[in-house]
Design an enzyme around this catalytic site. Structure first.
Site, mmCIF file in Angstrom:
data_model
loop_
_atom_site.group_PDB
_atom_site.id
_atom_site.type_symbol
_atom_site.label_atom_id
_atom_site.label_comp_id
_atom_site.label_asym_id
_atom_site.label_seq_id
_atom_site.Cartn_x
_atom_site.Cartn_y
_atom_site.Cartn_z
ATOM 1 N N TYR A 78 0.839 -1.199 0.000
ATOM 2 C CA TYR A 78 0.000 0.000 0.000
ATOM 3 C C TYR A 78 0.875 1.250 0.000
ATOM 4 O O TYR A 78 0.623 2.202 -0.747
ATOM 5 C CB TYR A 78 -0.904 -0.043 1.220
ATOM 6 N N LYS A 134 1.027 4.113 -2.894
ATOM 7 C CA LYS A 134 0.760 5.520 -2.604
ATOM 8 C C LYS A 134 1.969 6.388 -2.923
ATOM 9 O O LYS A 134 1.815 7.543 -3.336
ATOM 10 C CB LYS A 134 0.303 5.704 -1.154
#
Length: 188
Positions: free
Chosen positions: A169, A173
């Protein structure tokens, strides 16, 4: 025909932004979950907005292109709000990279091809892109400039280099913060 505001991700953050800037636009809400999409569309319609909703799978280029083509039937795309994604507690490493990293890059690339001059867009990312150790300028440059179709082949994004779902993640990002191939000289 009105200017089109694309809202990808049928959630509260995207809806709040769309409500703020979409009063005179045709808003096309897209999400993989049509039940949630219809709920957000109904809320916005009942508040006086001109909305429609469509299914989009952010992990699939063909789905993204279909969503954009359907939206263009209503007018010219002038704005994009990308509030779609999956969290580390919701999805596997593979799904996080495919949706949050690859899908965002493809969406930016495809919308970048058709958005009207001086159009605008925002991708809602996360502080997680900043909450990991520095990757170094070479990896940051790779994440920023690699063609969409080659992103998931980068060494840094291979399973053996990813600790867990949170790390995937964070990498996705970080890429969202730096990715820019859709913005080329002469584009809006």
């Amino acid at each position: 025909m009105k200017d089109i505001l694309l809202l990808v991700g049928a959630g509260q953050i995207g809806m709040a932004i769309a409500r703020r800037i979409g009063f005179d636009k045709k808003i096309i809400i897209g999400d993989k979950n049509l039940v949630n999409t219809k709920k957000i569309a109904d809320i916005m319609y009942n508040a006086g907005f001109d909305v429609n909703y469509l299914e989009i799978d952010l992990a699939d280029r063909k789905s993204i292109k279909n969503y954009i083509q359907e939206a263009q039937k209503y007018g010219q795309i002038g704005m994009l709000i990308n509030a779609a994604g999956v969290s580390p507690s919701q999805a596997s490493i593979e799904t996080i990279l495919k949706v949050d990293l690859y899908g965002t890059a493809v969406l930016l690339e495809e919308v970048g091809k058709v958005i009207k001059p001086y159009g605008t867009g925002v991708t809602i990312s996360s502080q997680s892109g900043h909450r990991m150790e520095a990757l170094g300028s070479e990896i940051d440059e790779q994440l920023a400039t690699t063609d969409c179709e080659d992103l998931l082949s980068l060494s840094v994004l291979q399973a053996e280099n990813i600790k867990d779902n949170l790390h995937a993640y964070q990498l996705a990002k970080r890429c969202n913060l730096t990715y820019s191939p859709c913005l080329k000289a002469g584009d809006s």
